[in-house]
Motif scaffolding. Structure first.
Motif, short mmCIF file in Angstrom:
data_model
loop_
_atom_site.label_atom_id
_atom_site.label_comp_id
_atom_site.label_asym_id
_atom_site.label_seq_id
_atom_site.Cartn_x
_atom_site.Cartn_y
_atom_site.Cartn_z
N THR A 14 0.84 -1.36 0.00
CA THR A 14 0.03 -0.02 0.20
C THR A 14 0.67 1.47 -0.07
OG1 THR A 14 -0.26 -0.27 2.40
CG2 THR A 14 -2.06 -1.16 1.30
N PRO A 107 -6.44 -6.79 5.43
CA PRO A 107 -6.78 -6.44 3.92
C PRO A 107 -8.25 -6.97 3.60
CG PRO A 107 -5.33 -8.37 4.32
CD PRO A 107 -5.37 -7.64 5.54
N THR A 110 -10.55 -4.14 3.16
CA THR A 110 -10.09 -3.05 2.32
C THR A 110 -11.12 -2.64 1.13
OG1 THR A 110 -7.60 -3.53 2.30
CG2 THR A 110 -8.38 -2.48 0.14
N GLU A 132 -4.61 -1.52 4.82
CA GLU A 132 -3.45 -2.47 4.79
C GLU A 132 -2.42 -1.54 5.33
OE1 GLU A 132 -3.18 -4.74 1.23
OE2 GLU A 132 -5.26 -4.47 0.75
#
Length: 145
Positions: A14, A107, A110, A132
């Motif tokens: 990220t 994650p 997300t 993340e």
């Protein structure tokens, strides 16, 4: 002026960012860096420019606390609302000088958080959720199970 800097390092998937605070004035800046980049106050504009008040949600999970900031009517019994009202104001969704930054390493959340951020930005609310991304005092990587 003395500065306190906290570097928040994200996973390699990220982003990285820098939060720099100036204790005497209580001001701070948040800088975003592109994938694999290094945050720098000289290369990117601070994300918190123009923010008179800032809420940091460290460990955002599904974004419920951020929702309480901008949509308090949906959570009328939330014990945190008087605190938000006292420190963030009662017209926080409409006054334009509140910025909210969230950080969530999982994650699996997300997509949900990206949708929440997108919907809130469309409303004109200043929200940036670093997905993340974990917050810590040291640089490094971690695996979220």
């Amino acid at each position: 002026a003395p500065r306190l800097a906290l570097v928040v390092a994200a996973s390699s998937l990220t982003t990285s960012m820098l939060i720099a605070a100036s204790p005497p004035t209580g001001s701070f800046s948040v800088y975003d860096a592109p994938h694999g980049g290094v945050p720098s106050s000289t290369t990117r504009a601070p994300l918190a420019d123009g923010c008179a008040r800032v809420y940091l949600d460290v460990g955002t999970n599904a974004g419920v606390q951020i929702r309480k900031v901008f949509e308090p009517a949906r959570y009328p019994r939330a014990p945190v609302l008087p605190l938000f009202n006292a420190h963030l104001g009662t017209e926080r969704a409409t006054d334009g000088d509140l910025c909210v930054f969230g950080f969530e390493p999982n994650p699996a959340l997300t997509g949900l958080l990206e949708e929440l951020e997108s919907n809130y930005v469309e409303q004109g609310w200043r929200v940036k959720i670093f997905t993340e991304t974990a917050v810590g005092t040291t640089d490094g990587n971690a695996t979220v199970a």
